[in-house]
Design an enzyme around this catalytic site. Structure first.
Site, mmCIF file in Angstrom:
data_model
loop_
_atom_site.group_PDB
_atom_site.id
_atom_site.type_symbol
_atom_site.label_atom_id
_atom_site.label_comp_id
_atom_site.label_asym_id
_atom_site.label_seq_id
_atom_site.Cartn_x
_atom_site.Cartn_y
_atom_site.Cartn_z
ATOM 1 N N SER A 172 -15.402 -16.097 40.733
ATOM 2 C CA SER A 172 -15.892 -16.272 42.095
ATOM 3 C C SER A 172 -17.321 -16.763 42.180
ATOM 4 O O SER A 172 -17.759 -17.184 43.247
ATOM 5 C CB SER A 172 -15.776 -14.942 42.856
ATOM 6 O OG SER A 172 -16.564 -13.932 42.248
ATOM 7 N N HIS A 191 -8.609 -15.849 43.826
ATOM 8 C CA HIS A 191 -9.086 -17.169 44.222
ATOM 9 C C HIS A 191 -8.139 -18.284 43.805
ATOM 10 O O HIS A 191 -8.453 -19.463 43.966
ATOM 11 C CB HIS A 191 -10.478 -17.424 43.637
ATOM 12 C CG HIS A 191 -11.509 -16.465 44.141
ATOM 13 N ND1 HIS A 191 -12.156 -16.628 45.345
ATOM 14 C CD2 HIS A 191 -11.985 -15.313 43.604
ATOM 15 C CE1 HIS A 191 -13.014 -15.628 45.528
ATOM 16 N NE2 HIS A 191 -12.915 -14.818 44.485
ATOM 17 N N LYS A 204 -7.904 -13.823 51.544
ATOM 18 C CA LYS A 204 -8.543 -15.121 51.314
ATOM 19 C C LYS A 204 -7.617 -16.230 51.823
ATOM 20 O O LYS A 204 -7.632 -16.552 53.001
ATOM 21 C CB LYS A 204 -8.913 -15.268 49.841
ATOM 22 C CG LYS A 204 -10.024 -14.285 49.431
ATOM 23 C CD LYS A 204 -10.423 -14.434 47.990
ATOM 24 C CE LYS A 204 -11.663 -13.597 47.643
ATOM 25 N NZ LYS A 204 -11.484 -12.149 47.854
#
Length: 383
Positions: free
Chosen positions: A171, A199, A231
């Site tokens: 990240s 992610h 996310k």
């Protein structure tokens, strides 16, 4: 007068202020004028009409809260539906939804690394993986970042059960882990592989099915993934994906699952709707990656020290922690919200701005963001 037991906090606060490291909560208004490149809404789904409508409908049908832990009253038919569809989409046998991605990582590590287990953890792993290693009964060995050779060496030194742990996409710099190589190393040593795909889900893999799907590792009997619903899916919560026996083990042993209230129905409904939008619109991940590439190319062309993104995280190096804080503040004053990473989130010497690529950003918005970042760059930030 007797001293307060918390007087030591004042000295801590003074040191943070002197170092320019004070963190401040900044409530986001309903209609923010800022161009947001700070959040993690990679696919632009958090305000998608289908997603918000599903959240509202779930709250109307099931109530505002889950009412209890998943094993008591906190599991609804909606939870089971999300788990089935999420596992199928990502290519795993089963899934277990928890209240956050952080809780999912703690659950996986504490349940899968009991006493006698060697945990081999990448030096750049997310704080939730680090905390999971600390809470697990196994012994943790931290190894060099993104180094299959370092993992191989560590596994060779530890007899008995072992588990290698890594982010799929880190990240801070936005680079992807060498998952195929790590898997080969783990299989040669008879070790499991646990990957935090927070992610990667919704950004990497065919139609956004994640980094493990892209690497051909989804559904493998020796691989477990954790994901977040907050996310790319624009909601809240987390999940563990893996073989059915692993998920069954977590249901019976993972404390952040057993003793935590279940994820609120509204968040479950929103995540499920976002997953269905993603299935119906598989070009969204492609656009998010294209925006990340645009940001990189324009920023590097302007002289910024920017890491090439493997997913949707674009990282721009700052000269110092203080410069990073000022840079982010000046960008905000110009109408652009960006992330700011500095100690203790990252080591000294690697402070940076973090820009999030989103599938719903226009080319004009990308150019505007780059212009603000470059114009407000501190001395030493441009080549």
């Amino acid at each position: 007068m007797r001293a307060s037991p918390f007087d030591w906090l004042d000295a801590q606060a003074d040191r943070r202020r002197a170092a320019g490291l004070v963190r401040v909560l900044r409530p986001r208004p309903l209609d923010s004028p800022l161009l947001d490149l700070a959040g993690n809404d990679y696919l632009g789904l958090t305000r998608h009409p289908a997603v918000t409508a599903a959240a509202a409908e779930a709250a109307r049908c099931w109530g505002a809260g889950a009412t209890g832990s998943r094993l008591v009253s906190g599991t609804t038919a909606l939870h089971a539906e999300l788990e089935d569809e999420l596992a199928a989409f990502c290519g795993f046998e089963a899934a277990l939804v928890l209240s956050s991605g952080y809780a999912a990582n703690l659950a996986a590590l504490t349940a899968l690394a009991p006493a006698g287990t060697l945990i081999v953890s990448d030096a750049a792993n997310h704080a939730s993986l680090i905390d999971g290693c600390r809470l697990a009964r196994g012994t943790t060995r931290i190894v060099a970042h993104a180094s299959p050779d370092a993992v191989r060496t560590a596994l060779a030194e530890g007899p008995g059960p072992a588990l290698a742990v890594t982010d799929s996409v880190f990240s801070v710099d936005g680079e992807a882990a060498p998952l195929r190589e790590l898997s080969a190393v783990c299989r040669a040593a008879g070790a499991g592989l646990l990957v935090d795909d927070a992610h990667g889900l919704g950004v990497l893999g065919a139609g956004g099915r994640g980094a493990l799907h892209s690497a051909g590792l989804a559904g493998a009997e020796d691989v477990v993934a954790t994901v977040t619903l907050s996310k790319a899916l624009g909601s809240q919560g987390g999940a563990v994906l893996g073989p059915a026996r692993v998920i069954a083990h977590l249901v019976n042993t993972a404390r952040t699952f057993i003793f935590d209230t279940g994820l609120a129905p509204a968040a479950v409904g929103a995540a499920l709707a976002a997953l269905r939008v993603l299935r119906a619109e598989p070009d969204r991940p492609t656009r998010a990656r294209a925006v990340a590439g645009q940001l990189h190319d324009l920023l590097s062309g302007a002289g910024c020290a920017v890491a090439r993104p493997d997913a949707a995280v674009v990282s721009v190096r700052a000269p110092s922690p203080e410069a990073a804080v000022r840079w982010a503040a000046e960008c905000r004053a110009e109408g652009l919200a960006v992330g700011c990473f500095r100690p203790p989130s990252v080591p000294d010497g690697v402070s940076r701005l973090r820009l999030t690529a989103r599938a719903d950003l226009t080319d004009a918005q990308v150019r505007r963001a780059v212009r603000v970042v470059v114009e407000r760059a501190p001395v030493g930030a441009l080549a």
